[in-house]
Enzyme design. Structure first.
Site: not given
Ligand code: GDP
Ligand code: MN
Length: 377
Positions: A101, A189
């Site tokens: 991530y 993101e």
């Protein structure tokens, strides 16, 4: 404003972030053509503005173009968390070895953009934060200095990025930061950023939110807005230049001025109630705009009562009253209304509303108490 995955990834690519080859389709036939062009395995991905599409069945692998057509047929038209899938992204399938991530948000307390990374990629970062908070690494970025290579190194080490990929990781992290800043994002993101079988980093999923207040200087981004994916009331409000944010409570609020709106919401809370929305009709609102505002408030099924709080300066109370009456003629008053009108032309305003069966209040405290009581009865 939230961007779709394919839009976010295209922006990322402009900043040197590697993304899979792929294109968007709105029919199974188009999906088949794209898969044919790409050759080999593909992944068919629903383009809706919600997370967790994978778990909801909105992401499927396909072995060839026939399969891609089938998968697209299954996904197009699917309902994912209340949104209908109208487009799919057909991407070259990635051979995933590891999922990381990597994201950027604004940390208001620190007054910095913060880069967050986690070795637990692919799943919801909120879930990681709740269950394994130590698996999230954060780096605050000084806006005057920007993102530095030592910060990328620190992150790479903490995330366990293989040595031979640290350079590529640094370029991705730095590209993501530049994309964030140059596009006035509030979120950027990559989840997951994957390590592929042949040892490369690839942004398989992408998400970006752009600050609405900066859209005036990003014409190309503003054009990407997809009203069918947004709250219909917020779309309607924008059409009439009203600042409207839906909330969870049951007292609808119509106020002029952002500060007064917030004060009104605070007063409702103080007396034990909960506002259903923030709505600022702005200065000098016309009857037409007031009517639109009231229509939006009353179309929310949760609304048990409405509190109208107008301080007439530039805004004229009689004009507001005419808007209220016009809206009520149209939609009818299904719920009790408390109204506080003070300032310019307040007597005229009150006279117009005299027949409209509204509960008048003189002070904001009185109005809030009456509205809270009505919302509980
Ligand atoms: P999200 O569920 O909306 O976050 O959508 P993602 O694009 O992140 O996909 C969810 C998961 O599907 C990823 O974490 C991967 O595990 C898997 N996935 C997505 N694309 C591919 C792909 O090209 N190949 C493989 N093998 N898995 C994929
Ligand atoms: Mn994802």
């Amino acid at each position: 404003m939230n961007l779709h995955e394919y839009q976010s990834k295209r922006i990322f690519a402009q900043y040197g972030i590697p993304i899979p080859r792929g294109e968007v389709a709105s029919t199974p036939t188009e999906a088949r053509e794209i898969a044919g062009k790409l050759g080999g395995k593909v992944v068919v991905k629903s383009q809706v503005l919600v997370g967790g599409r994978g778990k909801a069945g909105g992401i499927k692998l396909a072995v060839d173009k026939d399969d891609a057509e089938e998968k697209a047929k299954a996904i197009l038209g699917m309902d994912i968390k209340g949104l209908t899938v109208k487009r799919v992204l057909v991407d070259e399938a990635a051979d995933i070895k590891d999922e990381i991530y990597l994201g950027l948000v604004i940390d208001r307390a620190r007054r910095r953009v913060v880069m967050m990374g986690s070795s637990e990629g692919g799943v919801d970062i909120e879930e990681v934060a709740a269950t394994m908070p130590d698996k999230i690494v954060k780096v605050a970025i000084d806006p005057c200095i920007g993102f530095r290579s030592y910060q990328a190194m620190d992150l790479a080490t903490a995330l366990g990025i293989p040595k031979e990929l640290t350079r590529s990781f640094g370029q991705i992290a730095s590209g993501l930061y530049t994309a964030f800043v140059e596009n006035d994002a509030s979120l950027a993101e990559i989840n997951p950023l994957v390590v592929t079988g042949d040892g490369k980093l690839l942004a398989v999923d992408g998400k970006m939110s752009i600050d609405d207040n900066a859209l005036y200087r990003h014409k190309a981004l503003a054009d990407l807005r997809d009203p069918s994916e947004e709250d219909p009331y917020e779309v309607e409000a924008r059409r009439f230049d009203l600042s409207y944010v839906k909330l969870d409570g049951n007292i609808g609020c119509m106020v002029n001025g952002a500060g007064l709106s917030m004060a009104t919401m605070d007063m409702i809370k103080l007396y034990g109630g909960a506002p259903a929305n923030f709505l600022d009709i702005g200065g000098g609102a016309t009857a037409e705009r007031v009517a639109a505002a009231l229509r939006i408030i009353l179309s929310d099924q949760n609304v048990k009562t409405v509190l109208i709080n107008i301080f007439g300066g530039i805004t004229r109370c009689d004009e507001v009253a005419r808007g209220i009456v016009a809206a009520l003629d149209e939609v009818g008053a299904a719920v009790p209304m408390v109204v506080r009108l003070v300032g310019t032309n307040e007597a005229e305003g009150r006279a117009i509303l005299a027949d409209a069966k509204m509960d008048p209040a003189t002070t904001l405290a009185e109005a809030a108490q009456k509205a809270v009581a009505a919302s509980k009865s």
